[in-house]
Design an enzyme around this catalytic site. Structure first.
Site, short mmCIF file in Angstrom:
data_model
loop_
_atom_site.label_atom_id
_atom_site.label_comp_id
_atom_site.label_asym_id
_atom_site.label_seq_id
_atom_site.Cartn_x
_atom_site.Cartn_y
_atom_site.Cartn_z
N ASP A 14 3.39 -7.58 -2.74
CA ASP A 14 4.61 -6.96 -2.22
C ASP A 14 5.74 -7.16 -3.22
O ASP A 14 5.77 -8.17 -3.92
CB ASP A 14 4.96 -7.62 -0.87
CG ASP A 14 5.88 -6.76 -0.04
OD1 ASP A 14 6.25 -5.65 -0.48
OD2 ASP A 14 6.26 -7.20 1.07
N HIS A 31 5.26 -0.02 -9.47
CA HIS A 31 3.83 0.06 -9.12
C HIS A 31 2.97 -0.05 -10.38
O HIS A 31 1.92 -0.68 -10.37
CB HIS A 31 3.54 1.37 -8.38
CG HIS A 31 4.23 1.46 -7.05
ND1 HIS A 31 4.27 0.41 -6.16
CD2 HIS A 31 4.93 2.46 -6.45
CE1 HIS A 31 4.95 0.75 -5.08
NE2 HIS A 31 5.37 2.00 -5.23
N LEU A 126 -17.55 -12.17 -10.10
CA LEU A 126 -16.50 -12.10 -9.08
C LEU A 126 -16.63 -10.74 -8.40
O LEU A 126 -17.03 -9.77 -9.05
CB LEU A 126 -15.12 -12.16 -9.75
CG LEU A 126 -13.91 -11.95 -8.84
CD1 LEU A 126 -13.54 -13.29 -8.16
CD2 LEU A 126 -12.68 -11.47 -9.62
C1 FPP Z 1 4.29 -2.61 -2.75
O1 FPP Z 1 5.45 -3.05 -3.07
C2 FPP Z 1 3.02 -2.77 -2.79
C3 FPP Z 1 2.12 -1.78 -2.52
C4 FPP Z 1 2.40 -0.39 -2.17
C5 FPP Z 1 0.73 -2.17 -2.59
C6 FPP Z 1 0.29 -2.59 -3.95
C7 FPP Z 1 0.27 -1.52 -4.94
C8 FPP Z 1 0.22 -1.75 -6.25
C9 FPP Z 1 0.13 -3.12 -6.85
C10 FPP Z 1 0.25 -0.57 -7.15
C11 FPP Z 1 -0.95 -0.37 -7.94
C12 FPP Z 1 -2.21 -0.47 -7.20
C13 FPP Z 1 -3.40 -0.07 -7.70
C14 FPP Z 1 -4.65 -0.45 -7.03
C15 FPP Z 1 -3.49 0.74 -8.90
P1 FPP Z 1 6.62 -2.27 -2.31
O2 FPP Z 1 6.69 -0.88 -2.86
O3 FPP Z 1 6.41 -2.37 -0.83
O4 FPP Z 1 7.82 -3.13 -2.79
P2 FPP Z 1 9.21 -3.26 -2.03
O5 FPP Z 1 8.91 -3.96 -0.73
O6 FPP Z 1 9.99 -4.11 -2.98
O7 FPP Z 1 9.76 -1.88 -1.85
#
Ligand code: FPP
Length: 229
Positions: A14, A31, A126
Site C-alpha cells: 500500500d 505503481h 520459492l
Molecule cells: C496501491 O497503492 C497498491 C495497489 C494498487 C496494489 C499493488 C500494486 C502494485 C505494487 C503495482 C504493480 C503490481 C504489479 C503486479 C505489476 P495505492 O494506489 O492504494 O496507494 P495510496 O493508498 O497511497 O493511494
C-alpha cells in the site's frame, strides 16, 4: 535462537499513490516503482532458505472502483511485469502462481498469466503468488460451493482449507505498508493465526533491509496459537 520459522509471508502493498504524489509525480509512477519493489522483495525471499511462499496483494476486487485509466494502467503494468520477470523467475528458480478471479481480465493478459505459470511450474526455490482480482470472502465462498458441488454433506475446516485457491494455506506473517492497519479482505481464512506487522513505509520505499528487520522481530515473537506457552 529463533522461536519461529517463517515459511509463508504475505504482503499488502500500500502507498504507491502517496509515494508518487509526495514527489509531484502521477500515481502511475508510484505503481511502476511498486512493481520494482515486488522484484526486490521476491528475490530476497528466494535467497532466504526458510521462506517457501511469498503472497502479494496486487489487485483487489475493490480496485475496479479506481479511475478507468488507472485500472487500465495497472493491467498493462502487470502484463509488462510478468513478461519482464520471467527471467527473474527462471534465474532464481521461482514458481509464479496467480490467485483470484482472473477470468475478468483481457484474453492476452490471461494468456500471459497462464504461460508464466506453465513456464515456471517446476521451479522449487520459492513460490511467488500474486493475488489478482482477489477477495478473501469470494475465495472462501467458492471453496464452499465447490465442496457442495462435489456432494459433500458435511464440510470440515480441512475441507475448506483444501478447496481454497491458495495452495499453502497458513500465513506466518502478514505485513501491510503505508501505515494503514486493515486487512482489506485479504486471505481471511489463511491469516487466522498469522502474526501481523504494520509499517509506515510506503510500498515503493520498502526494502529488503526493512524486511530482514521485520523477520528478525517475527522470529522472536511468542506464538501461542490459542494455547499457553
Ligand atoms: C496501491 O497503492 C497498491 C495497489 C494498487 C496494489 C499493488 C500494486 C502494485 C505494487 C503495482 C504493480 C503490481 C504489479 C503486479 C505489476 P495505492 O494506489 O492504494 O496507494 P495510496 O493508498 O497511497 O493511494
Amino acid at each position: 535462537m529463533s522461536k519461529n520459522t517463517m515459511k509463508h509471508l504475505a504482503i499488502i502493498m500500500d502507498g504507491n499513490g502517496r509515494w508518487a504524489t509526495k514527489r509531484g509525480l502521477s500515481r502511475t509512477k508510484g505503481h511502476e516503482a511498486g512493481a520494482e519493489t515486488i522484484r526486490d522483495i521476491t528475490t530476497y525471499c528466494a535467497a532466504n532458505p526458510n521462506i517457501q511462499t511469498a503472497t502479494f496483494y496486487a489487485f483487489s476486487t475493490e480496485n475496479w472502483k479506481r479511475p478507468k485509466l488507472e485500472v487500465e494502467f495497472l493491467m498493462k503494468l502487470l502484463d509488462r511485469y510478468l513478461q519482464k520477470e520471467l527471467e527473474t523467475y527462471q534465474r532464481h528458480n521461482i514458481r509464479f502462481l496467480a490467485i483470484g478471479d482472473t477470468e475478468a481480465f483481457s484474453a492476452p493478459l490471461r494468456k500471459r498469466i497462464r504461460l508464466t505459470q506453465e513456464l515456471t511450474q517446476n521451479n522449487t526455490n520459492l513460490t511467488q503468488i500474486l493475488a489478482l482480482n482477489y477477495g478473501g470472502r469470494a475465495e472462501i465462498t467458492s471453496a464452499v460451493n465447490r465442496l457442495i458441488k462435489e456432494g459433500k454433506q458435511h464440510i470440515s475446516e480441512e475441507d475448506i482449507s483444501g478447496a481454497l485457491q491458495t495452495p499453502y494455506s497458513d500465513i506466518d506473517l502478514l505485513i501491510r505498508t503505508s501505515g494503514e492497519e486493515r486487512i482489506s479482505n485479504f486471505l481471511l481464512w489463511q491469516i487466522s493465526y498469522s502474526e501481523l506487522y504494520f509499517t509506515p513505509t510506503l510500498w515503493p520505499d520498502f526494502t529488503s533491509k526493512e524486511l530482514a528487520e521485520i523477520i528478525k522481530n517475527f522470529e522472536q515473537r511468542t506464538r501461542r496459537f490459542g494455547g499457553v506457552k
